[in-house]
Design a protein around this motif. Structure first.
Motif, PDB file in Angstrom:
ATOM      1  N   MET A 165       0.845  -1.186   0.000  1.00 40.98           N
ATOM      2  CA  MET A 165       0.000   0.000   0.000  1.00 40.98           C
ATOM      3  C   MET A 165       0.888   1.247   0.000  1.00 40.98           C
ATOM      4  O   MET A 165       1.860   1.319   0.727  1.00 40.98           O
ATOM      5  CB  MET A 165      -0.882  -0.026   1.253  1.00 40.98           C
ATOM      6  CG  MET A 165      -2.076   0.868   1.137  1.00 40.98           C
ATOM      7  SD  MET A 165      -3.130   0.708   2.602  1.00 40.98           S
ATOM      8  CE  MET A 165      -2.543   2.060   3.564  1.00 40.98           C
ATOM      9  N   ASP A 224       1.539   5.566   0.225  1.00 44.48           N
ATOM     10  CA  ASP A 224       1.019   6.682   1.031  1.00 44.48           C
ATOM     11  C   ASP A 224      -0.271   7.207   0.410  1.00 44.48           C
ATOM     12  O   ASP A 224      -0.436   7.212  -0.814  1.00 44.48           O
ATOM     13  CB  ASP A 224       2.036   7.831   1.044  1.00 44.48           C
ATOM     14  CG  ASP A 224       3.273   7.473   1.856  1.00 44.48           C
ATOM     15  OD1 ASP A 224       3.239   6.440   2.560  1.00 44.48           O
ATOM     16  OD2 ASP A 224       4.243   8.239   1.781  1.00 44.48           O
ATOM     17  N   TYR A 275       0.816   8.136   5.908  1.00 44.03           N
ATOM     18  CA  TYR A 275       1.977   7.331   5.537  1.00 44.03           C
ATOM     19  C   TYR A 275       1.675   5.835   5.555  1.00 44.03           C
ATOM     20  O   TYR A 275       0.924   5.346   6.404  1.00 44.03           O
ATOM     21  CB  TYR A 275       3.154   7.617   6.485  1.00 44.03           C
ATOM     22  CG  TYR A 275       3.675   9.019   6.346  1.00 44.03           C
ATOM     23  CD1 TYR A 275       4.316   9.419   5.179  1.00 44.03           C
ATOM     24  CD2 TYR A 275       3.519   9.943   7.368  1.00 44.03           C
ATOM     25  CE1 TYR A 275       4.796  10.699   5.044  1.00 44.03           C
ATOM     26  CE2 TYR A 275       3.990  11.216   7.236  1.00 44.03           C
ATOM     27  CZ  TYR A 275       4.620  11.603   6.069  1.00 44.03           C
ATOM     28  OH  TYR A 275       5.076  12.875   5.928  1.00 44.03           O
ATOM     29  N   ASP A 276       2.264   5.200   4.654  1.00 47.16           N
ATOM     30  CA  ASP A 276       2.155   3.732   4.588  1.00 47.16           C
ATOM     31  C   ASP A 276       3.178   3.136   5.541  1.00 47.16           C
ATOM     32  O   ASP A 276       4.383   3.280   5.361  1.00 47.16           O
ATOM     33  CB  ASP A 276       2.436   3.277   3.142  1.00 47.16           C
ATOM     34  CG  ASP A 276       2.358   1.768   3.019  1.00 47.16           C
ATOM     35  OD1 ASP A 276       1.926   1.116   4.004  1.00 47.16           O
ATOM     36  OD2 ASP A 276       2.730   1.266   1.959  1.00 47.16           O
ATOM     37  N   LEU A 277       2.741   2.525   6.599  1.00 44.44           N
ATOM     38  CA  LEU A 277       3.632   1.993   7.615  1.00 44.44           C
ATOM     39  C   LEU A 277       3.892   0.496   7.457  1.00 44.44           C
ATOM     40  O   LEU A 277       4.561  -0.120   8.292  1.00 44.44           O
ATOM     41  CB  LEU A 277       3.071   2.264   9.018  1.00 44.44           C
ATOM     42  CG  LEU A 277       2.869   3.735   9.375  1.00 44.44           C
ATOM     43  CD1 LEU A 277       2.285   3.869  10.758  1.00 44.44           C
ATOM     44  CD2 LEU A 277       4.177   4.504   9.292  1.00 44.44           C
ATOM     45  N   THR A 278       3.394  -0.079   6.404  1.00 46.35           N
ATOM     46  CA  THR A 278       3.587  -1.525   6.263  1.00 46.35           C
ATOM     47  C   THR A 278       4.998  -1.844   5.756  1.00 46.35           C
ATOM     48  O   THR A 278       5.668  -0.994   5.179  1.00 46.35           O
ATOM     49  CB  THR A 278       2.565  -2.127   5.287  1.00 46.35           C
ATOM     50  OG1 THR A 278       2.707  -1.454   4.024  1.00 46.35           O
ATOM     51  CG2 THR A 278       1.183  -1.963   5.838  1.00 46.35           C
TER      52      THR A 278
END
Lengths: 202, 83
Positions: free
Chosen positions: B1, B3, B80-83
């Motif tokens: 995924m 941002d 933000y995409d934290l994955t």
């Protein structure tokens, strides 16, 4: 205080509903005027749908407490006395309640005017009151004012506003003194202006 | 995924009243207009408010004087995409 607000419901181009409240709209405005105003505001946006509601709101905290909603006018006697060099020169007397002008004798050196507003037979101390002095051609070099409430006959309240003015030398002019008391649940608003004029003889 | 970027814009107009008090009126989703077009439209609304006395000051109930400023606020949020 009663206020009028205008609620404008719109939808944006993604069909999402938006609501805008315009507060403190003039209560005297016609619906047509408010509609045109809303359309003009909407013209500044990309919103596509417009619906308006007008909301007239009363402040129930203050406006619902009186059971009848009617108020009594205050009846305030005025007494004014002129002192020259600490000697009573002229009792301006219980000024007629319809009077708007009081004459003061020259000379003014050491001249002090004291006057009282007596509000008798009331059962309420005003939450706020003010005495405003404005001079035209005369200047007030010293002034003091006191408001006190007392009871007489063990039960009836009396409000007294007492004010002393020391006036600088002047040959002509006038001073206006205004006592203002806002409306309460029981009594209507009171405003009284007295003009003191300098004269050679009374 | 990736941002996620979201933008939100609003038009903030500052109304001035004759008692020197100010009040901001903020409109979401402003139209795509040029600066000159916005100025003309906002001044037209101001003239209309003044002529018809549509809005009044919140403290003194004073008459509307003018829109003294207007700005378009664009807020960009990035999740933000934290994955």
């Amino acid at each position: 205080m009663a206020t009028t607000s205008l609620i404008i419901n719109t939808k944006d181009t993604a069909d999402k509903a938006l609501q805008k409240t315009i507060t403190n709209v003039n209560a005297a405005c016609s619906s047509g005027t408010l509609k045109t105003f809303s359309q003009m505001l909407n013209g500044l946006t990309s919103n596509i749908y417009l619906k308006t509601d007008r909301v007239d709101k009363s402040n129930v905290d203050t406006e619902s407490t009186g059971s009848t909603g009617s108020t009594t006018a205050r009846s305030i006697d005025i007494q004014a006395t002129q002192y020259v060099a600490e000697q009573q020169k002229n009792t301006l007397g219980a000024v007629n309640n319809d009077a708007t002008e009081v004459n003061i004798l020259l000379p003014l050196t050491g001249n002090v005017i004291t006057f009282r507003f007596n509000d008798t037979d009331v059962d309420e101390i005003p939450s706020f009151s003010s005495i405003v002095v404005n001079g035209d051609g005369m200047s007030v070099v010293n002034k003091s004012q006191t408001h006190y409430a007392s009871t007489h006959n063990m039960e009836v309240m009396r409000n007294t506003w007492e004010m002393s003015l020391t006036i600088s030398d002047a040959t002509v002019g006038s001073i206006t003194v205004t006592l203002e008391i806002p409306a309460s649940d029981t009594y209507a608003a009171y405003s009284r202006t007295l003009t003191f004029n300098l004269v050679d003889s009374i | 995924m990736a941002d996620l970027v979201k933008t939100k814009s609003a038009l903030q107009m500052v109304a001035e009243f004759v008692d020197n008090d100010d009040r901001a009126i903020t409109l979401d989703n402003p139209a795509s207009l040029t600066t000159a077009q916005f100025a003309d439209s906002i001044n037209a609304v101001g003239d209309y408010i003044k002529t018809n006395n549509v809005i009044i000051g919140d403290k003194e109930g004073a008459n509307f004087l003018r829109f003294k400023s207007a700005k378009k606020i664009v807020t960009t949020s990035i999740i933000y995409d934290l994955t």
